[in-house]
Design an enzyme around this catalytic site. Structure first.
Site, PDB file in Angstrom:
ATOM      1  N   CYS A  77      33.569 -36.325  25.531  1.00 47.52           N
ATOM      2  CA  CYS A  77      32.216 -35.914  25.159  1.00 47.52           C
ATOM      3  C   CYS A  77      31.342 -37.158  25.163  1.00 47.52           C
ATOM      4  CB  CYS A  77      32.209 -35.249  23.787  1.00 47.52           C
ATOM      5  SG  CYS A  77      30.556 -34.873  23.190  1.00 47.52           S
ATOM      6  N   ASN A 201      31.987 -26.335  32.362  1.00 48.70           N
ATOM      7  CA  ASN A 201      30.602 -26.615  31.986  1.00 48.70           C
ATOM      8  C   ASN A 201      29.718 -26.387  33.209  1.00 48.70           C
ATOM      9  OD1 ASN A 201      31.211 -27.876  29.261  1.00 48.70           O
ATOM     10  ND2 ASN A 201      32.386 -29.218  30.604  1.00 48.70           N
ATOM     11  N   CYS A 228      24.480 -32.372  27.091  1.00 50.96           N
ATOM     12  CA  CYS A 228      25.909 -32.639  27.237  1.00 50.96           C
ATOM     13  C   CYS A 228      26.029 -33.961  27.989  1.00 50.96           C
ATOM     14  CB  CYS A 228      26.601 -31.505  27.998  1.00 50.96           C
ATOM     15  SG  CYS A 228      28.316 -31.861  28.446  1.00 50.96           S
TER      16      CYS A 228
END
Length: 325
Positions: A77, A201, A228
């Site tokens: 992340c 994603n 993101c």
């Protein structure tokens, strides 16, 4: 169980930070998943996109584990890594560090403030793979670069890559951004389907000007998110491959939570990306958790003032987005 935590965000992508380096917490794998579902629930008093667990590392300055709000674990992340970078650097009194993640040990460093009073960190996004088996994406080919997936859309060209989180990127026009197309295909590939067995994603990317893009992302395990980090990094790489932006040059990446900067590097056929942006703390809190009863209570909460400076960046970013779209 008593837990102290910090809530913070990178580009509006918000997380609860739990420090297992300084505290003797004992979490099972099931506990981590349950905590994420319980504490990240936005119908309750905390709410977040996920939890960042920080642990000791045998080979780096610290180790990051990321659990999404649905209880699943993410391999990486980018926005969360900036928060971990700040915490570890401040904990160890360092300007730069190395953070162990699921797939790689990544370099992080403190940077000049992106705007006054905004804590800014640079993190490395790698490894990058275009092999469909690394996402995975089930198709009768090895890579997918600027090609259609007819089961998803008859009008878009997609690029699939892992950084190492799986991403599906499409460069779009304003009309496609404003339609329901992204929502429909994102929900399809993140429900039981034959293409992406583990989900993916999905980002729609709109070039704004040379060196400037807007990225909107449906994040696996979360849904539409303000930003993101790995998606913005992957999107920047795809625009360089399409000659919309340049390798080794700063790209301004705008999102619904604000903006970051990305620099895409190519070295002997391998890619990696520098992601530069805020690491903003919102508050510190102490909570009492009963996982058996799936309840928690906030014992204390100290709100910080850092968000005020970040809101100025958001205002400036929104003006650019509105003008560009």
């Amino acid at each position: 169980m008593e837990i102290t935590l910090i809530k913070g965000h990178g580009s509006g992508n918000d997380f609860l930070i739990i420090d297992e380096i300084s505290h003797a917490y004992s979490f099972s794998e099931e506990d981590r998943s349950k905590l994420a579902r319980l504490l990240c629930d936005r119908n309750k008093d905390l709410g977040a996109d996920g939890i960042l667990f920080m642990l000791k590392s045998e080979r780096a300055d610290g180790r990051m584990r990321v659990f999404n709000s649905d209880g699943s674990e993410a391999s990486m992340c980018g926005n969360g890594l900036r928060l971990v970078a700040r915490y570890i650097c401040e904990l160890l009194n360092k300007e730069e560090a190395v953070i162990e993640t699921m797939k790689a040990d990544l370099k992080v460093s403190k940077q000049k403030e992106i705007l006054p009073m905004i804590h800014t960190y640079q993190v490395e996004i790698s490894p990058v793979s275009f092999q469909l088996s690394d996402l995975p994406l089930v198709m009768e080919q090895d890579v997918l670069i600027n090609e259609p997936i007819t089961d998803l859309s008859s009008e878009l060209l997609f690029t699939a890559l892992a950084v190492p989180n799986p991403h599906l990127i499409a460069i779009v026009e304003t009309e496609q951004l404003q339609s329901d197309l992204q929502k429909q295909l994102s929900e399809k590939v993140n429900s039981p389907n034959d293409l992406f067995p583990d989900g993916v994603n999905v980002s729609f990317v709109k070039p704004l000007s040379k060196g400037s893009i807007y990225v909107n992302t449906f994040e696996r395990g979360v849904g539409f998110t303000n930003a993101c980090g790995t998606a913005m990094s992957a999107s920047s790489l795809v625009t360089c491959m399409n000659k919309l932006n340049e390798f080794e040059e700063v790209i301004q990446v705008y999102n619904n939570g604000g903006k970051v900067q990305c620099v895409v590097h190519k070295d002997h056929g391998q890619y990696f990306i520098d992601l530069i942006g805020n690491a903003t703390y919102l508050y510190q809190a102490a909570i009492k958790v009963n996982l058996g009863e799936r309840t928690f209570k906030i014992s204390s909460k100290h709100v910080l003032s850092e968000q005020t400076a970040y809101e100025q960046l958001q205002k400036e970013a929104q003006k650019v987005i509105v003008k560009g779209l």
